[in-house]
Design an enzyme around this catalytic site. Structure first.
Site, PDB file in Angstrom:
ATOM      1  N   HIS A 408       0.818  -1.219   0.000  1.00  0.00           N
ATOM      2  CA  HIS A 408       0.000   0.000   0.000  1.00  0.00           C
ATOM      3  C   HIS A 408       0.850   1.267   0.000  1.00  0.00           C
ATOM      4  O   HIS A 408       0.314   2.371  -0.164  1.00  0.00           O
ATOM      5  CB  HIS A 408      -0.945  -0.008   1.208  1.00  0.00           C
ATOM      6  CG  HIS A 408      -2.316   0.497   0.877  1.00  0.00           C
ATOM      7  ND1 HIS A 408      -2.528   1.596   0.071  1.00  0.00           N
ATOM      8  CD2 HIS A 408      -3.554   0.052   1.235  1.00  0.00           C
ATOM      9  CE1 HIS A 408      -3.835   1.809  -0.040  1.00  0.00           C
ATOM     10  NE2 HIS A 408      -4.471   0.883   0.644  1.00  0.00           N
ATOM     11  N   ARG A 409       2.158   1.137   0.169  1.00  0.00           N
ATOM     12  CA  ARG A 409       3.028   2.302   0.009  1.00  0.00           C
ATOM     13  C   ARG A 409       3.177   2.672  -1.454  1.00  0.00           C
ATOM     14  O   ARG A 409       3.390   3.832  -1.808  1.00  0.00           O
ATOM     15  CB  ARG A 409       4.420   2.024   0.598  1.00  0.00           C
ATOM     16  CG  ARG A 409       4.463   1.718   2.080  1.00  0.00           C
ATOM     17  CD  ARG A 409       5.857   1.273   2.487  1.00  0.00           C
ATOM     18  NE  ARG A 409       6.278   0.078   1.766  1.00  0.00           N
ATOM     19  CZ  ARG A 409       7.489  -0.475   1.886  1.00  0.00           C
ATOM     20  NH1 ARG A 409       8.386   0.058   2.707  1.00  0.00           N
ATOM     21  NH2 ARG A 409       7.796  -1.560   1.202  1.00  0.00           N
TER      22      ARG A 409
END
Length: 437
Positions: A408-409
């Site tokens: 999710h980064r």
């Protein structure tokens, strides 16, 4: 003049510091040629063949099968023609820097003929392995000395190798040693009705312990590093893949696919490569050192493979450039090589995105853990024939669930959802690929 040269275990790359000798392909007295395969070692990732760095005669084998060797530790000695270029190499890892550069598989001088080695007769030679001192880096107290087949037999029979004294050369535990314990245990149980002494080793045990090593250790370290470094998120999509199944039936009947019949995994791999064109952010990695997101313009596709040695994820380089038939062939060869434990070390790294086919085990879905250094991994579930809405009616259709885990980064939820939807759209209606290329 003839000189003796020692060959030490070379650096096999990928940070591997040791390997276990599986078997020798030569014996003392054999004449070998440059690049002839002399041994097979097992690293934490794969079985690797070691070629000879010189042409000459084998004069000593310093290590026996089943022993773990550190990089730089000498393994074999050769008598070669030439002038001495260095003093004798001591059996310590530091000597590796003084050794000639070995010709690893695929490198160095071109490989010569694969004829069987010629064995020069030596009167009075009784054994193929010279009895020499074992390097201090190998401790029999830490690990019982036995070949991989004997270790496997002991596990299957429930025998603790640490409790045995080997009858083989220099204390190596043999198959006979293991079978003797099992036979003795069975005889004792028959006579007394109780499992005591040696019989306890052959009796069913409540728990077993196995050393964490090789592929299992490497996989565990990678999964912990991935799970506690990248913030994982997963999206799911269930798709009617009946049109894809029908397409596969038609393709398999075509002559051009006779030798490389595609399966659902190949179709999914092709769909993934096409979908990346519309959402390239999933084909990327987070680089902590530079605080950058590295987005790749190519697809090195990792395919998770369950092997007898554990889970490995070999890659297909530049998968986006392959057509469906080529992808099918690459996947089949990748799986066969992985199961045989012969994947080249360089093919076990450098992936940009991966697929894991949990459907082959009858599983519908899962939340796969990212391969370290990648931003996404797709899980393909089992194809189920079940009632499904089709053209306003209920019909039996072939349905599959896809799961996409992502970092999710690097990838937002919207990007992950769009990417997965594109893959699902292709599987539900393969003709939509015309609008994506």
């Amino acid at each position: 003049m003839t000189v003796v040269k020692d060959f030490a275990l070379p650096d096999l790359g990928e940070g591997l510091t040791e390997s276990e000798l599986v078997n020798w392909h030569v014996a003392v007295g054999d004449e070998v040629r440059l690049n002839q395969i002399i041994a097979e070692v097992e690293t934490a990732k794969a079985l690797v063949e070691l070629p000879s760095p010189w042409s000459g005669v084998v004069s000593a084998l310093y290590v026996e099968p089943g022993v773990t060797v550190s990089v730089g530790e000498r393994m074999i000695a050769f008598e070669v023609e030439g002038e001495p270029d260095a003093p004798p190499v001591p059996s310590v890892p530091a000597a590796a820097a003084d050794l000639p550069e070995p010709n690893l598989v695929g490198y160095g001088a071109p490989a010569e003929s694969g004829d069987r080695p010629h064995r020069r007769p030596r009167p009075g030679l009784a054994v193929a392995v010279e009895p020499v001192a074992v390097s201090a880096s190998v401790s029999t107290a830490e690990r019982p000395r036995a070949t991989p087949p004997v270790r496997r037999l002991a596990r299957e029979r429930g025998v603790d190798l640490r409790a045995l004294v080997g009858s083989g050369d220099r204390g190596v535990i043999t198959r006979h040693d293991v079978e003797a314990v099992v036979t003795a245990g069975t005889a004792t149980e028959t006579a007394t009705g109780t499992a005591t002494g040696a019989a306890a080793a052959a009796a069913p045990v409540r728990e077993r312990r196995f050393p964490i090593k090789g592929v299992r250790r490497l996989t565990a370290e990678a999964m912990v590093r991935s799970a506690f470094t990248a913030p994982h998120a997963t999206v799911f999509l269930t798709v009617d893949v009946t049109p894809t199944s029908e397409l596969l039936d038609r393709l398999r009947a075509r002559r051009e696919f006779a030798d490389n019949r595609p399966g659902l995994l190949a179709i999914v791999a092709k769909a993934l490569c096409l979908a990346i064109r519309r959402t390239p952010s999933v084909n990327a990695r987070w680089e902590e050192a530079t605080q950058e997101i590295v987005e790749f313009g190519y697809v090195n596709l990792g395919i998770a493979a369950a092997t007898p040695r554990g889970l490995v994820v070999p890659t297909i380089p530049d998968a986006e450039s392959l057509n469906l038939g080529e992808l099918a062939t690459a996947i089949r060869e990748l799986a066969e090589t992985a199961r045989a434990g012969r994947t080249a070390p360089e093919r076990l790294s450098g992936g940009t995105i991966s697929i894991t086919n949990v459907g082959v085990f009858g599983v519908d879905a899962g939340t796969p853990i990212l391969t370290p250094g990648e931003a996404a991994i797709l899980a393909l579930g089992a194809v189920r024939r079940q009632p499904w809405e089709h053209r306003g009616e209920i019909a039996l259709r072939e349905v599959v669930t896809l799961a996409l885990s992502f970092d999710h980064r690097v990838v937002d939820g919207e990007q992950a959802a769009r990417f997965l939807a594109d893959i699902g759209r292709i599987l539900a209606d393969p003709a939509t690929t015309l609008a994506m290329v």
